[in-house]
Design an enzyme around this catalytic site. Structure first.
Site, mmCIF file in Angstrom:
data_model
loop_
_atom_site.group_PDB
_atom_site.id
_atom_site.type_symbol
_atom_site.label_atom_id
_atom_site.label_comp_id
_atom_site.label_asym_id
_atom_site.label_seq_id
_atom_site.Cartn_x
_atom_site.Cartn_y
_atom_site.Cartn_z
ATOM 1 N N ASN A 8 -10.791 -0.517 -100.115
ATOM 2 C CA ASN A 8 -9.863 0.659 -100.296
ATOM 3 C C ASN A 8 -8.671 -0.176 -99.210
ATOM 4 O OD1 ASN A 8 -8.470 2.768 -99.708
ATOM 5 N ND2 ASN A 8 -9.770 3.870 -98.530
ATOM 6 N N TRP A 9 -7.669 -0.299 -99.866
ATOM 7 C CA TRP A 9 -6.280 -0.738 -99.366
ATOM 8 C C TRP A 9 -5.558 0.160 -98.724
ATOM 9 C CZ3 TRP A 9 -3.869 -5.037 -103.115
ATOM 10 C CH2 TRP A 9 -4.927 -6.281 -103.131
ATOM 11 N N LYS A 10 -5.845 1.482 -98.875
ATOM 12 C CA LYS A 10 -5.262 2.633 -98.152
ATOM 13 C C LYS A 10 -3.696 2.378 -98.745
ATOM 14 C CE LYS A 10 -8.640 2.922 -94.999
ATOM 15 N NZ LYS A 10 -9.081 3.470 -93.564
ATOM 16 N N HIS A 90 -11.777 11.127 -99.422
ATOM 17 C CA HIS A 90 -12.015 10.188 -98.151
ATOM 18 C C HIS A 90 -11.564 11.170 -96.703
ATOM 19 C CE1 HIS A 90 -10.651 7.116 -95.491
ATOM 20 N NE2 HIS A 90 -11.413 5.976 -96.255
ATOM 21 N N GLU A 92 -9.706 10.800 -94.391
ATOM 22 C CA GLU A 92 -8.174 10.590 -94.093
ATOM 23 C C GLU A 92 -7.646 11.711 -94.981
ATOM 24 O OE1 GLU A 92 -7.218 6.605 -94.809
ATOM 25 O OE2 GLU A 92 -8.363 5.874 -92.983
ATOM 26 N N GLU A 160 -19.397 7.641 -94.647
ATOM 27 C CA GLU A 160 -18.330 7.034 -93.849
ATOM 28 C C GLU A 160 -18.155 7.897 -92.663
ATOM 29 O OE1 GLU A 160 -15.498 4.192 -96.212
ATOM 30 O OE2 GLU A 160 -14.779 5.951 -96.140
ATOM 31 N N GLY A 166 -11.801 2.129 -89.020
ATOM 32 C CA GLY A 166 -10.824 1.776 -88.551
ATOM 33 C C GLY A 166 -10.588 1.647 -87.069
ATOM 34 N N SER A 205 -15.681 0.497 -90.552
ATOM 35 C CA SER A 205 -15.651 -1.107 -89.654
ATOM 36 C C SER A 205 -16.564 -2.166 -90.043
ATOM 37 C CB SER A 205 -15.925 -0.679 -88.218
ATOM 38 O OG SER A 205 -14.605 -0.159 -87.582
ATOM 39 N N GLY A 226 -12.417 -1.084 -95.721
ATOM 40 C CA GLY A 226 -10.831 -0.767 -95.418
ATOM 41 C C GLY A 226 -10.232 -2.219 -95.117
ATOM 42 N N GLY A 227 -9.832 -1.813 -93.958
ATOM 43 C CA GLY A 227 -8.903 -3.189 -93.157
ATOM 44 C C GLY A 227 -9.544 -4.626 -93.909
HETATM 45 C C1 PEP Z 1 -12.247 3.249 -94.929
HETATM 46 O O1 PEP Z 1 -11.108 3.631 -94.812
HETATM 47 O O2 PEP Z 1 -12.862 3.717 -96.097
HETATM 48 C C2 PEP Z 1 -12.810 2.252 -94.170
HETATM 49 C C3 PEP Z 1 -14.114 1.950 -94.359
HETATM 50 O O3 PEP Z 1 -12.087 1.582 -93.414
HETATM 51 P P1 PEP Z 1 -12.397 0.320 -92.284
HETATM 52 O O4 PEP Z 1 -13.241 -0.360 -93.169
HETATM 53 O O5 PEP Z 1 -10.851 -0.230 -91.882
HETATM 54 O O6 PEP Z 1 -13.264 0.868 -91.169
#
Ligand code: PEP
Length: 245
Positions: A8-10, A90, A92, A160, A166, A205, A226-227
């Protein structure tokens, strides 16, 4: 069970980031893992036009397929581009856009109506975990975000924990396994044997350093990342851990 590594590049990535997708495809050309990247809408069309084995998904869609909704994008439009998945619910979006389980249910339904696969995100906040409410919250989100017909078409669930996204904090392996087993049981009660083939992803994470341990857990069929999905070098290590699991 299919294994899925979803990125997920957000709100990150311009056209010049698309080379990361091609690199992943080259490095994992014969992988048994389904590799999915969900870039921002601005590069979704170009990403779908890349002629490689990486699947492409969107990060959100509207509940309706068309109509007077300025600035919105529907599942029908996403399907026309050639994308295969849409992330819905999600945390967010639940937090920043007030998305409730009822809205997530409508979105996941409209995604399935277009022949796409929703990745339905659920997860507890830190307060909820500390108050011992995790399983109650997860159960309620699963109930409220999926229609009674949801098991009839492909669907993916991503657990999640909000506090793990993050932050570099990850639940214990026991805690992840406990929630995933709970999700499998809940899905089984609702959808019967079909539930055994619904992929359950962990997200929050995930890094190269913890991926192998997480993927070794029962009922963990991959990750939503994500990251660490932004650069092929990082994501590739996570995909390799999933290939080896
Ligand atoms: C996400 O936003 O779905 C996520 C899992 O982010 P991260 O891997 O950066 O914690």
């Amino acid at each position: 069970m299919q294994k899925i590594a979803a990125g997920n590049w957000k709100m990150n990535g311009l056209s010049n980031s698309l080379s990361e997708i091609s690199l992943l495809a080259e490095r994992h050309a014969t992988s048994d893992v389904r590799i999915l990247i969900c870039p921002p809408f601005t590069v979704l069309s170009k990403a779908c036009d890349l002629d490689d084995r990486t699947e492409i998904g969107a990060q959100n869609c509207h509940i309706s397929q068309s109509g007077p909704h300025t600035g919105e994008i529907s599942a029908q439009m996403i399907a026309e581009l050639g994308a295969t998945h849409v992330i819905v619910g999600h945390s967010e979006r639940r937090a920043e856009n007030g998305e409730t389980d009822a809205i997530v249910l409508k979105k996941s339904t409209s995604v399935q109506q277009e022949g796409l696969t929703p990745i339905v995100c659920i997860g507890e906040t830190l307060d909820q975990r500390e108050n011992g409410q995790t399983l109650a919250i997860i159960g309620a989100q699963l109930d409220g975000s999926l229609s009674s017909e949801a098991g009839k078409s492909p669907i993916v669930i991503a657990y999640e924990p909000v506090w793990a996204i993050g932050t570099g904090h990850v639940p214990s392996m026991y805690e992840i396994a406990q929630v995933h087993e709970f999700c499998r049981c809940q899905l089984k009660q609702r959808f019967g044997d079909t539930a055994m083939s619904i992929p359950l992803l962990y997200g929050g994470s995930v890094k190269a350093t913890n991926a192998a341990e997480i993927f070794a857990l029962p009922n963990v069929n991959g990750a939503l990342v994500g990251g660490a999905s932004l650069k092929a070098d990082d994501f590739s290590k996570i995909i390799t851990a999933l290939e080896d699991a």
